[in-house]
Design a protein around this motif. Structure first.
Motif, PDB file in Angstrom:
ATOM      1  N   GLU A 126       0.848  -1.188   0.000  1.00 34.57           N
ATOM      2  CA  GLU A 126       0.000   0.000   0.000  1.00 34.57           C
ATOM      3  C   GLU A 126       0.887   1.242   0.000  1.00 34.57           C
ATOM      4  OE1 GLU A 126      -3.311   0.435  -0.145  1.00 34.57           O
ATOM      5  OE2 GLU A 126      -3.215  -1.703  -0.629  1.00 34.57           O
ATOM      6  N   HIS A 127       0.338   2.336  -0.485  1.00 30.41           N
ATOM      7  CA  HIS A 127       1.123   3.546  -0.679  1.00 30.41           C
ATOM      8  C   HIS A 127       1.941   3.957   0.559  1.00 30.41           C
ATOM      9  CE1 HIS A 127       1.711   7.922  -0.847  1.00 30.41           C
ATOM     10  NE2 HIS A 127       1.987   7.686  -2.110  1.00 30.41           N
ATOM     11  N   ASN A 128       1.272   4.153   1.707  1.00 28.58           N
ATOM     12  CA  ASN A 128       2.005   4.644   2.874  1.00 28.58           C
ATOM     13  C   ASN A 128       2.985   3.610   3.423  1.00 28.58           C
ATOM     14  OD1 ASN A 128       0.655   6.981   2.538  1.00 28.58           O
ATOM     15  ND2 ASN A 128      -0.400   6.970   4.512  1.00 28.58           N
ATOM     16  N   ARG A 130       4.730   1.694   1.632  1.00 31.77           N
ATOM     17  CA  ARG A 130       5.952   1.788   0.796  1.00 31.77           C
ATOM     18  C   ARG A 130       6.929   2.786   1.406  1.00 31.77           C
ATOM     19  NH1 ARG A 130       2.411   1.810  -3.927  1.00 31.77           N
ATOM     20  NH2 ARG A 130       3.003   3.904  -4.541  1.00 31.77           N
ATOM     21  N   TYR A 131       6.388   3.865   1.938  1.00 28.28           N
ATOM     22  CA  TYR A 131       7.276   4.860   2.556  1.00 28.28           C
ATOM     23  C   TYR A 131       7.819   4.373   3.905  1.00 28.28           C
ATOM     24  CZ  TYR A 131       6.490   8.335  -1.060  1.00 28.28           C
ATOM     25  OH  TYR A 131       6.480   8.999  -2.259  1.00 28.28           O
ATOM     26  N   GLY A 132       7.017   3.547   4.620  1.00 28.43           N
ATOM     27  CA  GLY A 132       7.526   2.947   5.865  1.00 28.43           C
ATOM     28  C   GLY A 132       8.725   2.068   5.544  1.00 28.43           C
ATOM     29  N   GLY A 181       5.129  13.283  -3.633  1.00 32.21           N
ATOM     30  CA  GLY A 181       4.183  14.383  -3.754  1.00 32.21           C
ATOM     31  C   GLY A 181       3.040  14.291  -2.754  1.00 32.21           C
ATOM     32  N   SER A 182       2.738  13.067  -2.287  1.00 38.22           N
ATOM     33  CA  SER A 182       1.661  12.854  -1.316  1.00 38.22           C
ATOM     34  C   SER A 182       2.130  13.379   0.041  1.00 38.22           C
ATOM     35  CB  SER A 182       1.404  11.357  -1.212  1.00 38.22           C
ATOM     36  OG  SER A 182       2.614  10.710  -0.826  1.00 38.22           O
ATOM     37  N   PRO A 183       1.223  13.557   1.013  1.00 42.30           N
ATOM     38  CA  PRO A 183       1.675  13.991   2.345  1.00 42.30           C
ATOM     39  C   PRO A 183       2.750  13.065   2.916  1.00 42.30           C
ATOM     40  CG  PRO A 183      -0.713  14.146   2.188  1.00 42.30           C
ATOM     41  CD  PRO A 183      -0.242  13.516   0.903  1.00 42.30           C
TER      42      PRO A 183
HETATM   43  C1  LIG Z   1      11.305  15.267 -11.099  1.00 44.35           C
HETATM   44  C2  LIG Z   1      10.740  13.900 -10.923  1.00 44.35           C
HETATM   45  C3  LIG Z   1      11.446  12.796 -11.379  1.00 44.35           C
HETATM   46  C4  LIG Z   1      10.926  11.502 -11.209  1.00 44.35           C
HETATM   47  N1  LIG Z   1      11.605  10.447 -11.732  1.00 44.35           N
HETATM   48  C5  LIG Z   1      11.048   9.196 -11.658  1.00 44.35           C
HETATM   49  C6  LIG Z   1      11.651   8.097 -12.303  1.00 44.35           C
HETATM   50  O1  LIG Z   1      12.681   8.245 -12.980  1.00 44.35           O
HETATM   51  N2  LIG Z   1      11.067   6.882 -12.194  1.00 44.35           N
HETATM   52  C7  LIG Z   1       9.917   6.686 -11.481  1.00 44.35           C
HETATM   53  O2  LIG Z   1       9.444   5.562 -11.402  1.00 44.35           O
HETATM   54  N3  LIG Z   1       9.302   7.723 -10.849  1.00 44.35           N
HETATM   55  C8  LIG Z   1       9.840   8.968 -10.942  1.00 44.35           C
HETATM   56  N4  LIG Z   1       9.209  10.030 -10.350  1.00 44.35           N
HETATM   57  C9  LIG Z   1       8.018   9.765  -9.497  1.00 44.35           C
HETATM   58  C10 LIG Z   1       8.292  10.071  -8.018  1.00 44.35           C
HETATM   59  O3  LIG Z   1       9.466   9.485  -7.551  1.00 44.35           O
HETATM   60  C11 LIG Z   1       7.162   9.670  -7.085  1.00 44.35           C
HETATM   61  O4  LIG Z   1       6.937   8.295  -7.163  1.00 44.35           O
HETATM   62  C12 LIG Z   1       5.901  10.388  -7.408  1.00 44.35           C
HETATM   63  O5  LIG Z   1       6.129  11.767  -7.365  1.00 44.35           O
HETATM   64  C13 LIG Z   1       4.754  10.011  -6.479  1.00 44.35           C
HETATM   65  O6  LIG Z   1       4.982  10.403  -5.155  1.00 44.35           O
HETATM   66  P1  LIG Z   1       3.869  10.111  -4.060  1.00 44.35           P
HETATM   67  O7  LIG Z   1       3.609   8.659  -4.063  1.00 44.35           O
HETATM   68  O8  LIG Z   1       4.434  10.591  -2.752  1.00 44.35           O
HETATM   69  O9  LIG Z   1       2.672  10.923  -4.487  1.00 44.35           O
HETATM   70  C14 LIG Z   1       9.693  11.320 -10.549  1.00 44.35           C
HETATM   71  C15 LIG Z   1       8.974  12.442 -10.107  1.00 44.35           C
HETATM   72  C16 LIG Z   1       9.466  13.714 -10.319  1.00 44.35           C
HETATM   73  C17 LIG Z   1       8.640  14.900  -9.873  1.00 44.35           C
END
Ligand SMILES: Cc1cc2nc3c(=O)[nH]c(=O)nc-3n(C[C@H](O)[C@H](O)[C@H](O)COP(=O)(O)O)c2cc1C
Length: 351
Positions: A126-128, A130-132, A181-183
């Motif tokens: 699950e999303h959170n 993954r961060y743990g 990007g998520s909290p």
């Molecule tokens: C500048 C930038 C570069 C990223 N490069 C990759 C990448 O090369 N491969 C990938 O799978 N995700 C990439 N991502 C996705 C992020 O690592 C991250 O998974 C995504 O922003 C979702 O974050 P969240 O789950 O906290 O919302 C990139 C995002 C950004 C903004």
């Protein structure tokens, strides 16, 4: 700058991803005093015409090669934390650090693309959660990089015994980037990274200013830490504003890769199928243009002015992407960088 195509388009100017082109670009960026060269991590192609995304090179091997042909640029390996073991990464990154003389860095992805997890045979959490896991991954990596002796580490995800990483790196820690990007993702970035990327919902510099302040404040409050806030931005630079807009329209709308981008959106946006069509079209446009990056479309003077406004809004850095990297970098170097130097936004590159 980001060393792999980030637009979803069939336009013939799109980046080839060939080593010849990558190596020319790396040398030129190095010469120009560009601070960093950032790889993209992709292990499975999106749909559509199966172009750049499937052909992205493995990013630590890539970084070692870039290290050997450049002198001062930072080299950033992007990789999916859930799929690559920290003991492997500690050694691979130390290798890049040694070859480059201390210029190795990493962009940490807490990934999200189901076909890549299937390819590795790893169940996606699950999303959170993954961060743990990523927090514990970082603990293991930091210990591997900082310990000169073997150590044990046991938690719900890892059971390392007499772990250590040789050869020893030059830096005490590589530069770390993260784009959560998520909290929960933002919290991870604030805790572990030096550079956090944000994707503003609204390109207006005042809105960007509020967003950047929020990110910075979170790192200060929760972790007592200063972090840099960067944007990724796609650049379409032509002699006039109208020419840049026309070129952007051509590669994004007329020749956009709609199938590939639909795949990306489906993997990333949980409620994509029920989204209002206008919202979907807007998102599709942004991803085709440059993976949701900030638009820098116009003449050299338009672009320099917008960069000034972003800097005034508190943005510390930009990771730039182009459709045609080599041509784009030359145009930037010829007409935008001198304007930034004149405005005191950048120091001129020294020999
Ligand atoms: C500048 C930038 C570069 C990223 N490069 C990759 C990448 O090369 N491969 C990938 O799978 N995700 C990439 N991502 C996705 C992020 O690592 C991250 O998974 C995504 O922003 C979702 O974050 P969240 O789950 O906290 O919302 C990139 C995002 C950004 C903004």
């Amino acid at each position: 700058m980001n060393a792999k195509g980030a637009s979803f388009t069939h336009h013939p100017d799109r980046f080839s991803g060939d080593w010849d082109e990558i190596s020319r670009l790396a040398k030129r960026a190095d010469e120009l005093g560009i601070e960093g060269f950032v790889s993209a991590s992709r292990w499975r192609a999106f749909g559509g015409d199966n172009h750049y995304s499937g052909d992205v090179m493995e990013t630590f091997a890539w970084a070692g090669a870039i290290a050997a042909i450049t002198e001062r640029i930072s080299i950033i390996s992007t990789f999916p934390m859930a799929l690559i073991n920290p003991a492997f990464v500690a050694k691979a990154e130390a290798t890049v650090d040694l070859i480059s003389g201390g210029r190795a860095g990493m962009n940490l992805v807490c990934g999200w693309f189901p076909p890549e997890f299937e390819l590795f045979g790893v169940e996606m959490q699950e999303h959170n959660d993954r961060y743990g896991y990523a927090d514990k991954w970082m603990e293991a990596f930091d210990k591997l990089w900082s310990s000169d002796e073997g150590f044990d580490l046991k938690n719900e995800y890892f059971d390392l015994k007499n772990a250590m990483s040789q050869p020893r790196p030059l830096q005490s820690r590589p530069v770390l980037l993260n784009a959560g990007g998520s909290p929960r993702g933002r919290q991870f970035a604030a805790e572990h990274a030096e550079v956090a990327f944000t994707i503003p919902d609204d390109p207006d510099p005042q809105a960007v200013k509020a967003r950047v302040a929020e990110y910075r404040e979170e790192a200060r409050k929760k972790f007592g830490k200063e972090i840099q806030i960067w944007l990724s931005a796609y650049v379409v630079q032509k002699d006039t504003t109208a020419a840049a807009e026309a070129y952007a329209h051509d590669y994004i709308v007329t020749r956009g890769d709609d199938v590939g981008v639909a795949d990306l959106i489906e993997a990333n946006i949980p409620n994509a199928k029920t989204m209002p069509p206008e919202k979907m079209a807007e998102m599709s446009y942004e991803f085709k243009a440059g993976y949701g990056a900030y638009p820098l479309v116009g003449s050299a003077s338009d672009i320099a002015q917008r960069m000034q406004e972003l800097s005034d809004a508190g943005v510390d850095g930009l990771m730039l992407i182009w459709l045609d990297y080599e041509n784009g970098l030359e145009k930037l170097a010829g007409e935008v960088l001198p304007r930034l130097e004149e405005a005191g936004l950048r120091a001129p590159a020294t020999a």
